[in-house]
Motif scaffolding. Structure first.
Motif, short mmCIF file in Angstrom:
data_model
loop_
_atom_site.label_atom_id
_atom_site.label_comp_id
_atom_site.label_asym_id
_atom_site.label_seq_id
_atom_site.Cartn_x
_atom_site.Cartn_y
_atom_site.Cartn_z
N ARG A 80 0.83 -1.21 0.00
CA ARG A 80 0.00 0.00 0.00
C ARG A 80 0.86 1.26 0.00
NH1 ARG A 80 -3.26 -2.99 3.68
NH2 ARG A 80 -2.27 -1.92 5.45
N TRP A 81 2.01 1.17 0.65
CA TRP A 81 2.90 2.33 0.71
C TRP A 81 3.75 2.48 -0.54
CZ3 TRP A 81 4.77 0.60 6.21
CH2 TRP A 81 3.77 0.87 7.13
N GLY A 82 3.63 1.54 -1.46
CA GLY A 82 4.35 1.65 -2.71
C GLY A 82 5.81 1.26 -2.64
N ILE A 83 6.18 0.49 -1.60
CA ILE A 83 7.58 0.06 -1.45
C ILE A 83 7.81 -1.18 -2.30
CG2 ILE A 83 9.32 -0.78 0.18
CD1 ILE A 83 7.93 0.88 2.32
N SER A 84 8.87 -1.17 -3.09
CA SER A 84 9.13 -2.28 -4.02
C SER A 84 9.91 -3.40 -3.34
CB SER A 84 9.90 -1.78 -5.23
OG SER A 84 11.26 -1.55 -4.88
N PRO A 85 9.79 -4.62 -3.86
CA PRO A 85 10.56 -5.76 -3.31
C PRO A 85 12.07 -5.51 -3.36
CG PRO A 85 8.83 -6.55 -4.78
CD PRO A 85 8.87 -5.07 -4.93
N ASP A 86 12.55 -4.82 -4.40
CA ASP A 86 13.98 -4.56 -4.52
C ASP A 86 14.50 -3.71 -3.36
OD1 ASP A 86 13.85 -6.01 -6.81
OD2 ASP A 86 14.09 -4.31 -8.18
N VAL A 87 13.67 -2.77 -2.92
CA VAL A 87 14.05 -1.92 -1.78
C VAL A 87 14.19 -2.77 -0.53
CG1 VAL A 87 13.27 -0.06 -0.25
CG2 VAL A 87 13.05 0.18 -2.73
N ILE A 88 13.25 -3.68 -0.31
CA ILE A 88 13.29 -4.55 0.86
C ILE A 88 14.52 -5.46 0.80
CG2 ILE A 88 12.10 -6.40 2.10
CD1 ILE A 88 10.78 -3.66 2.30
N THR A 89 14.80 -5.99 -0.38
CA THR A 89 15.99 -6.84 -0.56
C THR A 89 17.26 -6.08 -0.19
OG1 THR A 89 14.94 -8.08 -2.36
CG2 THR A 89 17.33 -8.17 -2.22
N THR A 90 17.37 -4.86 -0.69
CA THR A 90 18.57 -4.05 -0.45
C THR A 90 18.71 -3.67 1.02
OG1 THR A 90 18.41 -3.17 -2.70
CG2 THR A 90 19.81 -1.97 -1.14
N ILE A 91 17.62 -3.23 1.63
CA ILE A 91 17.66 -2.85 3.04
C ILE A 91 18.02 -4.05 3.91
CG2 ILE A 91 16.25 -2.12 5.00
CD1 ILE A 91 14.72 -0.29 3.08
N GLY A 92 17.43 -5.20 3.59
CA GLY A 92 17.72 -6.40 4.37
C GLY A 92 19.19 -6.77 4.30
N THR A 93 19.74 -6.71 3.10
CA THR A 93 21.17 -7.07 2.94
C THR A 93 22.07 -6.07 3.65
OG1 THR A 93 20.73 -8.10 0.80
CG2 THR A 93 23.01 -7.48 1.28
N LEU A 94 21.80 -4.79 3.50
CA LEU A 94 22.61 -3.78 4.17
C LEU A 94 22.55 -3.95 5.68
CD1 LEU A 94 21.80 -0.58 2.05
CD2 LEU A 94 23.89 -1.97 2.01
N GLY A 95 21.37 -4.32 6.19
CA GLY A 95 21.22 -4.56 7.62
C GLY A 95 22.04 -5.74 8.09
N VAL A 96 22.03 -6.82 7.32
CA VAL A 96 22.82 -8.00 7.66
C VAL A 96 24.30 -7.68 7.66
CG1 VAL A 96 23.53 -10.30 6.88
CG2 VAL A 96 21.11 -9.69 6.88
N VAL A 97 24.75 -7.00 6.61
CA VAL A 97 26.17 -6.67 6.47
C VAL A 97 26.63 -5.79 7.63
CG1 VAL A 97 27.87 -5.43 5.08
CG2 VAL A 97 26.20 -6.94 3.97
N ALA A 98 25.89 -4.72 7.90
CA ALA A 98 26.28 -3.80 8.97
C ALA A 98 26.27 -4.49 10.32
CB ALA A 98 25.34 -2.59 8.98
N SER A 99 25.23 -5.28 10.59
CA SER A 99 25.12 -5.96 11.88
C SER A 99 26.24 -6.96 12.08
CB SER A 99 23.77 -6.69 11.97
OG SER A 99 22.70 -5.80 11.79
N ALA A 100 26.52 -7.77 11.05
CA ALA A 100 27.55 -8.81 11.17
C ALA A 100 28.93 -8.20 11.35
CB ALA A 100 27.52 -9.71 9.95
N LEU A 101 29.21 -7.11 10.65
CA LEU A 101 30.55 -6.54 10.68
C LEU A 101 30.75 -5.57 11.85
CD1 LEU A 101 31.22 -5.95 6.88
CD2 LEU A 101 31.93 -7.88 8.34
#
Length: 200
Positions: A21-42
């Protein structure tokens, strides 16, 4: 992971609807999720915060399921999205093991052997994924093996999290198990492709 996927998908469906409904695309979620994993792990793992790091990483790993839910709901699944998801999965996975390698190396009493085992797990995991992708690129399949990406993530995150809670030897045991399972999976996939390509 494959067993849990339907249940997790049901839980995430309402959130997927809200994001759609907010118009957020799957690619945005994919990118945010990966950046979150990378930052958290490192950040968390090298500092020795294994339990907290695992909780945060797990939160962002769930985005790997949420982007698929959102893609199905919005009809915005695409070849590019599938490529982006698979590519960023490799980045996220590598960051987890890289964080653990730094944790072992930066300890007051470095654990070099476990750092090497974690490095082996990183390389072997990449080979598992590459073997499947290369086979499919050649028109064959390689959907075999005891250590798919989901299983590898569960093992390393559970082991790291429990280690952060003070469970002795669990991280070492998890990494050695993962190294063995990943090696077996690489061999299984090579044999499977060999039979398709050579043994008619």
């Amino acid at each position: 992971m494959n067993i849990l996927r339907p249940a997790v998908t049901r839980v995430m469906t309402p959130l997927g609807r809200a994001l759609a409904r907010w118009g957020i695309s799957p690619d945005v979620i994919t990118t945010i999720g990966t950046l979150g994993v990378v930052a958290s792990a490192l950040v968390f793992y090298p500092l020795g915060h294994l339990f907290a790091g695992t909780l945060v990483i797990t939160f962002f790993v769930l985005a790997d399921l949420l982007d698929g839910v959102l893609a199905r709901m919005t009809g915005k699944g695409s070849t590019w999205g599938a490529f982006l998801d698979s590519t960023l999965d490799r980045l996220g996975d590598s960051s987890i093991f890289s964080g653990l390698i730094l944790y072992f190396v930066l300890k007051d009493e470095p654990e070099i052997v476990l750092a090497i085992v974690a490095l082996f797990c990183l390389v072997a995991g990449a080979l598992v994924s590459y073997a499947k992708a290369r086979a499919e690129g050649l028109g064959m399949t390689a959907n075999v093996g005891i250590a798919e990406r989901g299983e590898r993530l569960v093992v390393v995150l559970v082991a790291a999290g429990l280690s952060g809670l003070g469970v002795p030897y669990i991280l070492a045991a998890g990494l050695w198990l993962l190294a063995a399972a990943s090696s077996v999976t690489v061999v299984q996939r090579m044999v499977h492709v060999y039979r398709q390509a050579v043994v008619k």
